[in-house]
Design a protein around this motif. Sequence first.
Motif, PDB file in Angstrom:
ATOM      1  N   UNK A   1       3.355   1.118   1.202  1.00 18.49           N
ATOM      2  CA  UNK A   1       3.362   2.541   1.536  1.00 18.49           C
ATOM      3  C   UNK A   1       4.197   3.323   0.519  1.00 18.49           C
ATOM      4  N   UNK A   2       5.208   2.692  -0.036  1.00 18.34           N
ATOM      5  CA  UNK A   2       6.037   3.345  -1.068  1.00 18.34           C
ATOM      6  C   UNK A   2       5.281   3.399  -2.397  1.00 18.34           C
ATOM      7  N   UNK A   3       4.504   2.353  -2.688  1.00 18.47           N
ATOM      8  CA  UNK A   3       3.710   2.334  -3.924  1.00 18.47           C
ATOM      9  C   UNK A   3       2.513   3.273  -3.840  1.00 18.47           C
ATOM     10  N   UNK A   4       2.001   3.469  -2.634  1.00 15.09           N
ATOM     11  CA  UNK A   4       0.816   4.312  -2.414  1.00 15.09           C
ATOM     12  C   UNK A   4       1.131   5.346  -1.335  1.00 15.09           C
ATOM     13  N   UNK A   5       2.005   6.303  -1.646  1.00 15.92           N
ATOM     14  CA  UNK A   5       2.441   7.266  -0.629  1.00 15.92           C
ATOM     15  C   UNK A   5       1.365   8.297  -0.305  1.00 15.92           C
ATOM     16  N   UNK A   6       1.537   8.935   0.850  1.00 13.74           N
ATOM     17  CA  UNK A   6       0.656  10.045   1.208  1.00 13.74           C
ATOM     18  C   UNK A   6       0.903  11.211   0.260  1.00 13.74           C
ATOM     19  N   UNK A   7      -0.153  11.940  -0.050  1.00 11.63           N
ATOM     20  CA  UNK A   7      -0.048  13.082  -0.960  1.00 11.63           C
ATOM     21  C   UNK A   7       0.363  14.360  -0.238  1.00 11.63           C
ATOM     22  N   UNK A   8       0.351  14.338   1.078  1.00 13.13           N
ATOM     23  CA  UNK A   8       0.683  15.542   1.854  1.00 13.13           C
ATOM     24  C   UNK A   8       1.785  15.218   2.838  1.00 13.13           C
ATOM     25  N   UNK A   9       2.666  16.177   3.046  1.00 14.24           N
ATOM     26  CA  UNK A   9       3.776  15.989   3.968  1.00 14.24           C
ATOM     27  C   UNK A   9       4.963  15.357   3.261  1.00 14.24           C
ATOM     28  N   UNK A  10       6.073  15.282   3.963  1.00 13.67           N
ATOM     29  CA  UNK A  10       7.300  14.686   3.433  1.00 13.67           C
ATOM     30  C   UNK A  10       7.234  13.172   3.566  1.00 13.67           C
ATOM     31  N   UNK A  11       7.708  12.422   2.551  1.00 13.78           N
ATOM     32  CA  UNK A  11       7.723  10.961   2.663  1.00 13.78           C
ATOM     33  C   UNK A  11       8.501  10.520   3.896  1.00 13.78           C
ATOM     34  N   UNK A  12       7.864   9.709   4.707  1.00 14.20           N
ATOM     35  CA  UNK A  12       8.487   9.195   5.921  1.00 14.20           C
ATOM     36  C   UNK A  12       8.555  10.198   7.059  1.00 14.20           C
TER      37      UNK A  12
END
Length: 197
Positions: free
Chosen positions: A68-79
């Motif tokens: 999930x850290x290598x392929x994070x979401x592009x929208x919203x705040x991480x975590x």
Amino acid sequence: MAGHFEPLPGGGAAVALDEVEISILRSLAVQLLELIGPGDAQGPEAADPLARLFAEGPSEPPADPALARLFPDAYGEPGGEQDREQRAHAAEFRRYTENDLRERKREDALGMVRSLDSLSVAGDSGAVLRLPPEGCRQWLGALNDLRLTIGTRLEITDEDDSDLLFRLPDEDPRRPMVMAYLWLGGLQETLVEALMS
């Protein structure tokens, strides 16, 4: 040059590595490849570049925190929490970008393994790894991915957390991962400096 990258005339960088360092780097890169997983292109998509271009990837983030850290979401705040619209946008973006991102990360790690495999180690003196500019780009990507993965496993969320790592007692089972994390950071930093000089 021992332990840090130096610029090469005409571009690229070089670093002296001993046999143990080569073995550790290769092992970490292979583990990264195993974490990322094999390529998804099989069947007709494997031979057709246009089909690969339009192949859809996953729409959900990986369950493994390191992935999930290598392929994070592009929208919203991480975590952070996402609203319905952010989740929909993130899923759509992931569907069309994650396969390419995975492929690039695989190529970076494979580039690291191949360059290490090409070295001839002469006794205890080790070898000098000379990277062309493209090899430097792959190494920067792989070093970054390795640090993100190890940092996630160590539960490092910001720079303040990494300061605590220096104070771990020698008997702490995380100590080898901490040493690898710090060493990879040094390699990454000197590679950036070599490329900027």
